[in-house]
Motif scaffolding. Sequence first.
Motif, PDB file in Angstrom:
ATOM      1  N   ILE A 149      -6.566  99.381 -73.181  1.00 11.54           N
ATOM      2  CA  ILE A 149      -5.849  98.602 -73.284  1.00 11.54           C
ATOM      3  C   ILE A 149      -7.281  97.077 -74.108  1.00 11.54           C
ATOM      4  CG2 ILE A 149      -3.807  99.177 -72.506  1.00 11.54           C
ATOM      5  CD1 ILE A 149      -4.537  96.305 -70.805  1.00 11.54           C
ATOM      6  N   GLY A 150      -6.783  96.777 -74.932  1.00 11.36           N
ATOM      7  CA  GLY A 150      -7.346  95.694 -76.162  1.00 11.36           C
ATOM      8  C   GLY A 150      -7.799  94.637 -74.569  1.00 11.36           C
ATOM      9  N   ARG A 205     -12.699  96.497 -73.426  1.00  8.12           N
ATOM     10  CA  ARG A 205     -11.662  97.639 -73.555  1.00  8.12           C
ATOM     11  C   ARG A 205     -11.298  97.627 -72.027  1.00  8.12           C
ATOM     12  NH1 ARG A 205      -8.851  98.446 -77.810  1.00  8.12           N
ATOM     13  NH2 ARG A 205      -7.698 100.178 -77.093  1.00  8.12           N
ATOM     14  N   HIS A 206     -10.129  97.972 -71.341  1.00  2.46           N
ATOM     15  CA  HIS A 206      -9.827  98.251 -70.055  1.00  2.46           C
ATOM     16  C   HIS A 206      -8.956  98.968 -69.675  1.00  2.46           C
ATOM     17  CE1 HIS A 206      -8.353  96.817 -66.257  1.00  2.46           C
ATOM     18  NE2 HIS A 206      -7.524  96.496 -65.895  1.00  2.46           N
ATOM     19  N   ASP A 247      -2.993  97.898 -80.302  1.00  8.12           N
ATOM     20  CA  ASP A 247      -3.575  98.735 -79.925  1.00  8.12           C
ATOM     21  C   ASP A 247      -4.382  99.930 -79.287  1.00  8.12           C
ATOM     22  OD1 ASP A 247      -7.008  99.569 -81.149  1.00  8.12           O
ATOM     23  OD2 ASP A 247      -7.564  97.684 -80.703  1.00  8.12           O
ATOM     24  N   HIS A 248      -3.684 100.393 -77.932  1.00  6.25           N
ATOM     25  CA  HIS A 248      -4.048 100.930 -76.665  1.00  6.25           C
ATOM     26  C   HIS A 248      -3.876 102.729 -77.318  1.00  6.25           C
ATOM     27  CE1 HIS A 248      -1.654  97.255 -74.672  1.00  6.25           C
ATOM     28  NE2 HIS A 248      -1.757  96.662 -74.955  1.00  6.25           N
ATOM     29  N   PRO A 255     -31.224 102.562 -73.323  1.00  6.63           N
ATOM     30  CA  PRO A 255     -29.440 102.372 -72.902  1.00  6.63           C
ATOM     31  C   PRO A 255     -29.562 103.632 -73.375  1.00  6.63           C
ATOM     32  CG  PRO A 255     -30.234 100.988 -75.276  1.00  6.63           C
ATOM     33  CD  PRO A 255     -31.708 101.735 -74.847  1.00  6.63           C
ATOM     34  N   ASN A 256     -28.186 103.299 -72.260  1.00  8.75           N
ATOM     35  CA  ASN A 256     -27.604 104.680 -72.447  1.00  8.75           C
ATOM     36  C   ASN A 256     -25.897 104.481 -72.671  1.00  8.75           C
ATOM     37  OD1 ASN A 256     -25.149 106.203 -71.910  1.00  8.75           O
ATOM     38  ND2 ASN A 256     -27.026 107.327 -69.763  1.00  8.75           N
ATOM     39  N   PRO A 257     -25.366 105.120 -73.512  1.00  6.26           N
ATOM     40  CA  PRO A 257     -24.490 104.583 -74.489  1.00  6.26           C
ATOM     41  C   PRO A 257     -23.459 104.464 -73.483  1.00  6.26           C
ATOM     42  CG  PRO A 257     -25.472 107.146 -74.943  1.00  6.26           C
ATOM     43  CD  PRO A 257     -25.644 105.850 -74.086  1.00  6.26           C
ATOM     44  N   HIS A 258     -23.337 105.118 -72.253  1.00  3.04           N
ATOM     45  CA  HIS A 258     -21.388 105.618 -71.545  1.00  3.04           C
ATOM     46  C   HIS A 258     -21.410 104.197 -70.816  1.00  3.04           C
ATOM     47  CE1 HIS A 258     -21.568 109.688 -73.992  1.00  3.04           C
ATOM     48  NE2 HIS A 258     -23.077 109.345 -73.310  1.00  3.04           N
ATOM     49  N   ARG A 259     -22.090 103.786 -70.643  1.00  2.00           N
ATOM     50  CA  ARG A 259     -21.937 102.179 -70.173  1.00  2.00           C
ATOM     51  C   ARG A 259     -22.732 100.793 -70.534  1.00  2.00           C
ATOM     52  NH1 ARG A 259     -25.375 102.231 -64.406  1.00  2.00           N
ATOM     53  NH2 ARG A 259     -27.572 102.122 -66.224  1.00  2.00           N
ATOM     54  N   SER A 260     -22.383  99.475 -69.390  1.00  2.96           N
ATOM     55  CA  SER A 260     -23.141  98.702 -70.055  1.00  2.96           C
ATOM     56  C   SER A 260     -24.412  98.430 -69.748  1.00  2.96           C
ATOM     57  CB  SER A 260     -22.665  97.307 -69.007  1.00  2.96           C
ATOM     58  OG  SER A 260     -23.382  95.890 -68.935  1.00  2.96           O
ATOM     59  N   CYS A 261     -25.599  97.880 -71.025  1.00  3.86           N
ATOM     60  CA  CYS A 261     -26.861  98.411 -70.348  1.00  3.86           C
ATOM     61  C   CYS A 261     -27.233  97.385 -68.999  1.00  3.86           C
ATOM     62  CB  CYS A 261     -27.499  97.783 -71.733  1.00  3.86           C
ATOM     63  SG  CYS A 261     -27.191  96.167 -72.340  1.00  3.86           S
ATOM     64  N   LEU A 262     -26.012  96.262 -68.758  1.00  2.00           N
ATOM     65  CA  LEU A 262     -26.148  94.973 -67.773  1.00  2.00           C
ATOM     66  C   LEU A 262     -26.153  96.538 -66.587  1.00  2.00           C
ATOM     67  CD1 LEU A 262     -25.613  92.257 -68.808  1.00  2.00           C
ATOM     68  CD2 LEU A 262     -27.618  92.626 -69.042  1.00  2.00           C
ATOM     69  N   GLY A 263     -25.619  97.232 -66.439  1.00  2.00           N
ATOM     70  CA  GLY A 263     -24.954  98.683 -65.316  1.00  2.00           C
ATOM     71  C   GLY A 263     -24.265  97.840 -64.057  1.00  2.00           C
ATOM     72  N   TRP A 264     -23.246  96.853 -65.401  1.00  2.00           N
ATOM     73  CA  TRP A 264     -22.378  96.488 -64.304  1.00  2.00           C
ATOM     74  C   TRP A 264     -20.939  96.664 -64.701  1.00  2.00           C
ATOM     75  CZ3 TRP A 264     -22.478  90.815 -66.301  1.00  2.00           C
ATOM     76  CH2 TRP A 264     -23.890  89.854 -65.742  1.00  2.00           C
ATOM     77  N   GLY A 265     -20.948  99.023 -65.016  1.00  2.00           N
ATOM     78  CA  GLY A 265     -19.588  99.424 -65.340  1.00  2.00           C
ATOM     79  C   GLY A 265     -19.369  99.352 -66.861  1.00  2.00           C
ATOM     80  N   ASN A 266     -17.826  99.173 -67.207  1.00  2.00           N
ATOM     81  CA  ASN A 266     -17.818  99.238 -68.486  1.00  2.00           C
ATOM     82  C   ASN A 266     -18.305 100.899 -69.526  1.00  2.00           C
ATOM     83  OD1 ASN A 266     -16.605  98.001 -70.947  1.00  2.00           O
ATOM     84  ND2 ASN A 266     -18.155  96.814 -71.769  1.00  2.00           N
TER      85      ASN A 266
END
Length: 199
Positions: A100-101, A118-119, A162-163, A48-59
Amino acid sequence: MSARIYHERQVAQLCALHALNNLYQRRNMFTKKQLDGYCYALTPRVWPNPHRSCLGWGNYDVNVIMYAVEQLNCETIWFDRRRDPHCLNLAEIFGFILNIGAAVSLAYYIHLPGVRNRHWIALRRIEGNYYNLDSKLKQPRCIGNELKFLDYLRQQLKPENDHELFIIVRRQRQQQQQEQAEQQRWLRPEYRPMQEESE
């Protein structure tokens, strides 16, 4: 609100992508393929790559955002929220990205209590007013003039929220970069650290 304001709406977990394109006010300034590529440029690991979602959806995380703005001769500066935002020299700042949370939901309708994600949100001055370009909004939201915007930032950065705020500044020419870094031009002069006088 000006019809000329570019605003991408939320798709999957691509809020970082939308925040970048909304910040630069251009469709496809960045693409999902580019941001995925930046993830592997930062950490050359197949999965998995630590900089994004392991599903490849972004994040995507902040490292991807920082890497992306570097491609456009800009830099990202973390703002210490213990400071009052009124110390900011807005004339020297290109824009802002707020993290933001956000509550996690299934299919956008069923909220999962206690689960937060996080958004990323772009904030930028356009035609004299500052706008919240959140991809979850139906349209950009006008915040107002500089004073209203600084008050808005103050509210966003209260400890209970928590922003996190990231300042985006344009880099100067190569010979000016060191001087700019020392001066911290994104702060008002009275808030900059005192420089040691040369002997």
